[in-house]
Design a protein around this motif. Structure first.
Motif, mmCIF file in Angstrom:
data_model
loop_
_atom_site.group_PDB
_atom_site.id
_atom_site.type_symbol
_atom_site.label_atom_id
_atom_site.label_comp_id
_atom_site.label_asym_id
_atom_site.label_seq_id
_atom_site.Cartn_x
_atom_site.Cartn_y
_atom_site.Cartn_z
ATOM 1 N N LEU A 7 0.869 -1.176 0.000
ATOM 2 C CA LEU A 7 0.000 0.000 0.000
ATOM 3 C C LEU A 7 0.908 1.229 0.000
ATOM 4 O O LEU A 7 1.354 1.693 1.041
ATOM 5 N N THR A 8 1.191 1.739 -1.196
ATOM 6 C CA THR A 8 2.158 2.825 -1.340
ATOM 7 C C THR A 8 1.503 4.186 -1.509
ATOM 8 O O THR A 8 2.195 5.195 -1.630
ATOM 9 N N LYS A 9 0.191 4.248 -1.511
ATOM 10 C CA LYS A 9 -0.502 5.524 -1.659
ATOM 11 C C LYS A 9 -0.352 6.372 -0.395
ATOM 12 O O LYS A 9 -0.288 5.847 0.714
ATOM 13 N N SER A 10 -0.342 7.681 -0.574
ATOM 14 C CA SER A 10 -0.274 8.570 0.571
ATOM 15 C C SER A 10 -1.630 8.660 1.259
ATOM 16 O O SER A 10 -2.670 8.290 0.689
ATOM 17 N N GLU A 17 -9.437 9.319 -2.907
ATOM 18 C CA GLU A 17 -9.982 8.278 -3.773
ATOM 19 C C GLU A 17 -11.142 7.532 -3.125
ATOM 20 O O GLU A 17 -12.119 7.181 -3.784
ATOM 21 N N THR A 18 -11.058 7.281 -1.830
ATOM 22 C CA THR A 18 -12.109 6.515 -1.156
ATOM 23 C C THR A 18 -13.251 7.387 -0.655
ATOM 24 O O THR A 18 -14.312 6.878 -0.305
ATOM 25 N N LYS A 19 -12.987 8.710 -0.577
ATOM 26 C CA LYS A 19 -13.971 9.644 0.004
ATOM 27 C C LYS A 19 -14.276 9.276 1.462
ATOM 28 O O LYS A 19 -15.393 9.409 1.945
ATOM 29 N N ARG A 20 -13.245 8.807 2.150
ATOM 30 C CA ARG A 20 -13.313 8.488 3.577
ATOM 31 C C ARG A 20 -12.151 9.151 4.293
ATOM 32 O O ARG A 20 -11.172 9.555 3.663
ATOM 33 N N PRO A 121 8.236 -15.399 -5.718
ATOM 34 C CA PRO A 121 7.173 -14.446 -5.411
ATOM 35 C C PRO A 121 6.815 -13.623 -6.649
ATOM 36 O O PRO A 121 7.700 -13.149 -7.367
ATOM 37 N N TYR A 122 5.521 -13.495 -6.877
ATOM 38 C CA TYR A 122 5.023 -12.644 -7.961
ATOM 39 C C TYR A 122 4.289 -11.458 -7.358
ATOM 40 O O TYR A 122 3.454 -11.620 -6.458
ATOM 41 N N PHE A 123 4.615 -10.275 -7.858
ATOM 42 C CA PHE A 123 3.924 -9.063 -7.446
ATOM 43 C C PHE A 123 2.761 -8.816 -8.396
ATOM 44 O O PHE A 123 2.930 -8.839 -9.612
ATOM 45 N N CYS A 124 1.590 -8.574 -7.830
ATOM 46 C CA CYS A 124 0.367 -8.419 -8.616
ATOM 47 C C CYS A 124 -0.231 -7.047 -8.341
ATOM 48 O O CYS A 124 -0.475 -6.694 -7.175
ATOM 49 N N HIS A 125 -0.486 -6.297 -9.405
ATOM 50 C CA HIS A 125 -1.025 -4.951 -9.240
ATOM 51 C C HIS A 125 -1.702 -4.521 -10.533
ATOM 52 O O HIS A 125 -1.541 -5.160 -11.576
ATOM 53 N N HIS A 126 -2.477 -3.446 -10.466
ATOM 54 C CA HIS A 126 -2.982 -2.835 -11.679
ATOM 55 C C HIS A 126 -1.844 -2.038 -12.311
ATOM 56 O O HIS A 126 -1.029 -1.445 -11.600
ATOM 57 N N GLN A 127 -1.794 -2.010 -13.614
ATOM 58 C CA GLN A 127 -0.677 -1.346 -14.289
ATOM 59 C C GLN A 127 -0.588 0.134 -13.949
ATOM 60 O O GLN A 127 0.496 0.719 -13.992
ATOM 61 N N ASP A 128 -1.703 0.746 -13.601
ATOM 62 C CA ASP A 128 -1.665 2.161 -13.200
ATOM 63 C C ASP A 128 -1.427 2.326 -11.697
ATOM 64 O O ASP A 128 -1.494 3.435 -11.168
ATOM 65 N N ASP A 129 -1.153 1.211 -11.008
ATOM 66 C CA ASP A 129 -0.893 1.214 -9.560
ATOM 67 C C ASP A 129 -2.046 1.796 -8.753
ATOM 68 O O ASP A 129 -1.857 2.312 -7.647
ATOM 69 N N SER A 130 -3.233 1.688 -9.282
ATOM 70 C CA SER A 130 -4.394 2.258 -8.601
ATOM 71 C C SER A 130 -4.774 1.442 -7.371
ATOM 72 O O SER A 130 -4.455 0.251 -7.238
#
Length: 242
Positions: A7-10, A17-20, A121-130
């Motif tokens: 979880l690299t988001k600030s 993004e979550t509106k929370r 180990p495989y890292f799995c993410h959305h390509q836009d890192d969303s």
């Protein structure tokens, strides 16, 4: 299975993004790698407080275990993941799916891939890192302290290739279903159906990273190294599948 996440988001990005809002501002710190077996905090949006983001110990502690030594319970019981197929029957989880569902925030996770007797180990993410949200359940250890677990389901075609031994994947909810997951009026049939159809339609990119993540003596796991692609020649034939 899912026993490590990113979880690299600030804090600002997540709240926007979550509106929370975070229940404890300034407590949150982004991370590149976090292991379930350390029982550190994940960040959840709980059903009972759907406008807040709370920290929750990774590893669900059921009500009947709260009277004893919680740390010993977590050492002896694997409650970091909950299989969707048995969530209403298993003793540790059955009290929570109706009233204590949650969304668990992440923008990446890791799965083991096996070939030739070796685990990668495989890292799995959305390509836009969303940001995305796992479906989970949680318990309230007291008014302020929560614990949680990530729900897993049978792997789809892509993740059956990635997690090719156990063939499981965490239930990453499609954005269409995140608010529905927190509804108070869902019954067992509704929840079971959501777990069957709720996996996101947004594409994942999965690639191999350093095998050092699987070594206990490798202590610098929470760095960009954890999510940096590694080219293993023995995997080249199948790398394009993921």
């Amino acid at each position: 299975m899912c026993y490590s996440t990113t979880l690299t988001k600030s804090e600002t990005e997540i709240e926007k993004e979550t509106k929370r809002e975070f229940r404890y501002p300034m407590e949150y710190k982004p991370y590149f790698f976090q292991s379930a077996f350390n029982h550190s905090n994940l960040y959840i949006i709980p059903q009972k407080e759907p406008k807040l983001i709370r920290p929750a110990t990774w590893g669900l502690v059921p009500k009947w275990a709260m009277k004893g030594d919680v740390s010993q319970f977590l050492k002896k019981n694997y409650t970091n993941n909950a299989r969707s197929e048995s969530i209403f029957e298993k003793k540790s989880f059955k009290d929570f799916p109706i009233t204590n569902r949650c969304l668990i925030l992440a923008n990446g996770f890791f799965e083991p891939h096996h070939k030739g007797g070796n685990a990668y180990p495989y890292f799995c993410h959305h390509q836009d890192d969303s940001l995305f949200m796992f479906a989970g359940i949680y318990s309230e250890l007291d008014k302020e302290l929560h614990s949680c677990t990530i729900i897993t389901v049978e792997a789809n075609e892509q993740f059956a290739e990635v997690h090719n031994k156990k063939k499981r994947m965490p239930l990453v909810l499609d954005s269409e279903f995140t608010d529905e997951w927190l509804r108070d009026d869902l019954n067992e049939a509704n929840i079971t159906e959501l777990m069957k159809v709720g996996f996101t339609t947004k594409a994942f990119e999965c690639y191999p990273v350093t095998k050092e993540l699987y070594k206990p003596k490798f202590t610098e796991k929470n760095t960009p190294i954890a999510i940096t692609k590694v080219d293993y020649p023995e995997l080249n034939e199948q790398g394009s599948l993921f």
